[in-house]
Design a protein around this motif. Sequence first.
Motif, PDB file in Angstrom:
ATOM      1  N   ARG A 164       0.735  -1.089   0.224  1.00 35.10           N
ATOM      2  CA  ARG A 164       0.155  -0.378  -0.026  1.00 35.10           C
ATOM      3  C   ARG A 164       1.200   1.104  -0.018  1.00 35.10           C
ATOM      4  N   GLU A 165       1.906   1.680   0.821  1.00 34.69           N
ATOM      5  CA  GLU A 165       2.377   2.387   0.758  1.00 34.69           C
ATOM      6  C   GLU A 165       3.551   3.062  -0.539  1.00 34.69           C
ATOM      7  N   ALA A 166       4.502   2.177  -1.259  1.00 31.87           N
ATOM      8  CA  ALA A 166       4.318   1.929  -1.934  1.00 31.87           C
ATOM      9  C   ALA A 166       2.934   1.938  -3.474  1.00 31.87           C
ATOM     10  N   MET A 167       2.524   1.965  -3.477  1.00 33.86           N
ATOM     11  CA  MET A 167       1.781   2.020  -4.381  1.00 33.86           C
ATOM     12  C   MET A 167       1.233   3.986  -4.025  1.00 33.86           C
ATOM     13  N   LEU A 170      11.863   0.213  -3.680  1.00 32.24           N
ATOM     14  CA  LEU A 170      12.323  -0.011  -4.710  1.00 32.24           C
ATOM     15  C   LEU A 170      13.539  -1.294  -4.393  1.00 32.24           C
ATOM     16  N   GLN A 171      14.458  -1.510  -2.788  1.00 34.65           N
ATOM     17  CA  GLN A 171      14.986  -2.803  -2.352  1.00 34.65           C
ATOM     18  C   GLN A 171      13.762  -4.156  -3.316  1.00 34.65           C
ATOM     19  N   LYS A 209       4.406  -4.164 -10.600  1.00 32.62           N
ATOM     20  CA  LYS A 209       5.987  -5.319  -9.415  1.00 32.62           C
ATOM     21  C   LYS A 209       5.431  -5.408  -7.755  1.00 32.62           C
ATOM     22  N   VAL A 210       4.864  -4.057  -7.253  1.00 30.94           N
ATOM     23  CA  VAL A 210       4.333  -4.475  -5.951  1.00 30.94           C
ATOM     24  C   VAL A 210       3.420  -5.649  -5.795  1.00 30.94           C
ATOM     25  N   PHE A 211       2.757  -5.212  -6.802  1.00 25.16           N
ATOM     26  CA  PHE A 211       1.162  -6.561  -6.968  1.00 25.16           C
ATOM     27  C   PHE A 211       1.879  -7.257  -6.842  1.00 25.16           C
TER      28      PHE A 211
END
Length: 277
Positions: free
Chosen positions: A32-35, A88-89, A138-140
Amino acid sequence: MTMVETSGEDPAAPAKGSSFYLAMRILPRAKREAMFEIYKFCRQVDDIADTEGPRDARLAALDSWRADVEALYAGQPAGRMSGFIEPLQQFRMRKNDFLAVIDGMEMDVVSDIRAPDLSTLDLYCDRVASAVGRLSVKVFGVPEADGIALSHHLGRALQLTNILRDIDEDAGIGRLYLPREYLDAVGVAIRDPKDAIETDLTPACAPLVAAAREHFGKARAIMDRQPRTAVRAPRIMAEAYAPMLDALERRGFAPPRERVRINRAHLILAILRYAFI
């Protein structure tokens, strides 16, 4: 062209009642935070494209964002990109996709887009929408090949729906995203957006409606073969936007065009179906 609404508290944050916020709110915290970081990045560069300042100054502002992306990947993130250090990591998002989003916004800055040819419109959709999808999958956690394909189709479906929804609003800032081939085919030779919106654009919009619907179908086919948890958020976005495309087609594109919005009932049902059931 803005995809989602913003919060009144933070101009770069998604509005808490928006379709994007609700779709991403169901994700685990790290995702969630990445999105939300991806959203903030896209929103800030989109705002540069949509302001009325001098073009040279806006191009310079976009170049500044390119420099910040390069610095992030060099391990020296600027403050406004520091929120991407951990995502990113963890998720290995690609630098070229960030840069593609900026390139898409630049297309709106170099000159106001007016009746682009189909290849230019497709490039624009790839940069401002599908590139965002490539960052998001990538996040999902969608596998590489299917993630790229899903980004291609769902990104274009959402962006074409936005273009069809926002014809009048875009004309107000001097833009017309309907492709010249479709306008010419139905005898609409008008290139001035403010003149074009006085015309019945239904015949010129029909091929875009069909293209968006085909992209939605292909996106669903890809999502159907993914683990349910990997595609909950994109499914909710698709379920929110597809009925809006249907509503636009029912309304037609003759003036005056009543504003069509996301059906909140469809959105809530999609959230219940894919997040909790």
